[in-house]
Design an enzyme around this catalytic site. Structure first.
Site, PDB file in Angstrom:
ATOM      1  CB  SER A 140      -0.885   0.001   1.259  1.00  0.00           C
ATOM      2  OG  SER A 140      -1.502   1.252   1.464  1.00  0.00           O
ATOM      3  CE1 TYR A 153      -3.907  -1.971   5.332  1.00  0.00           C
ATOM      4  CE2 TYR A 153      -3.294   0.324   4.966  1.00  0.00           C
ATOM      5  CZ  TYR A 153      -3.633  -0.916   4.470  1.00  0.00           C
ATOM      6  OH  TYR A 153      -3.692  -1.118   3.111  1.00  0.00           O
TER       7      TYR A 153
END
Length: 249
Positions: A140, A153
């Site tokens: 990501s 995260y």
């Protein structure tokens, strides 16, 4: 991708599902994996309708015995493993750092980090003796920058970036390449959960993208196909951002 054998974890929705169809259209043989048996079997049937060979194998990447069996069953079924896409992941519980719990940390890291580590371990176990193979980890843009309210995260995706580079260096002389893709805001169910499903949340995410729009899963899938193809033979240990310029600023 004709005759390539491709394994995709987290294949039942979003980026994983789109990637499975993209490989199928290029005539690859596919093993799609995830935790929901009914959804996985339905996906495999849809892929076979496109004229490709496709199997669903149920597995939870948090458990080594299941990952080992997933890889071994893929090789038993198709004879080898050419491409692996490690897409299984979770956003975990979004919220301020001071509200984060050990339970959320464990749940997020077990899927996003341990899952990638175990997948790499057993995929490389097959690919290194073969002398060829391509692995693409789904990271990501959060693997390169911070993001308020998503510390756990973000930390997990930084770890995926580190695993990718380290594995690539270990495998470089063997003919096996290991890369990552780093999507920015992409229209998926995960984005809906991340933003609380609100239009204001989506508008905020869109405002972070210089291109002025959210990405779509097909754009990510095509980047994965490129990295896994013979068009990228000298690319390894890299993280390719598909983010509309988000990391450029």
């Amino acid at each position: 991708m004709t005759s390539q054998v491709v394994l995709i974890t987290g294949a039942l929705a979003g980026i994983g599902r789109a990637t499975a169809f993209a490989f199928a259209r290029d005539h690859a043989s596919l093993v799609v994996s995830g935790r929901n048996k009914d959804t996985g079997q339905a996906l495999a049937a849809e892929l076979r309708d496109l004229g490709t060979q496709a199997e669903f194998i149920q597995a939870d990447v948090r458990h080594e015995d299941e990952v080992r069996a997933l890889v071994d069953q893929t090789v038993t079924r198709f004879g080898r493993l050419d491409v692996a896409v490690n897409n299984a992941g979770t956003e975990g519980r979004i919220g301020p750092l001071v509200e984060q719990t050990i339970e959320n940390y464990t749940a997020t890291f077990d899927t996003n980090v341990l899952g990638v580590l175990l997948s790499l371990k057993h995929q490389l176990r097959i690919m290194l003796p073969q002398g060829h193979g391509n692995i693409v980890n789904v990271s990501s843009v959060a693997g390169s920058v911070g993001f308020p309210g998503a510390a756990v995260y973000v930390a997990s995706k930084h770890a995926v970036e580190g695993l990718t580079r380290s594995a690539a260096l270990e495998a470089a002389k063997s003919g096996v390449r290991v890369n990552a893709i780093a999507p920015g805001p992409i229209v998926t169910a995960m984005l809906d959960r991340f933003t609380g499903g609100s239009e204001a949340g989506k508008s905020f995410m869109t405002s972070l993208v210089p291109a002025g729009r959210l990405g779509n899963v097909e754009e990510v899938a095509q980047a994965i196909l490129f990295l896994a193809s013979d068009k990228a033979p000298f690319i390894t240990g890299q993280s390719l951002a598909i983010d509309g310029g988000t990391l450029a600023g």
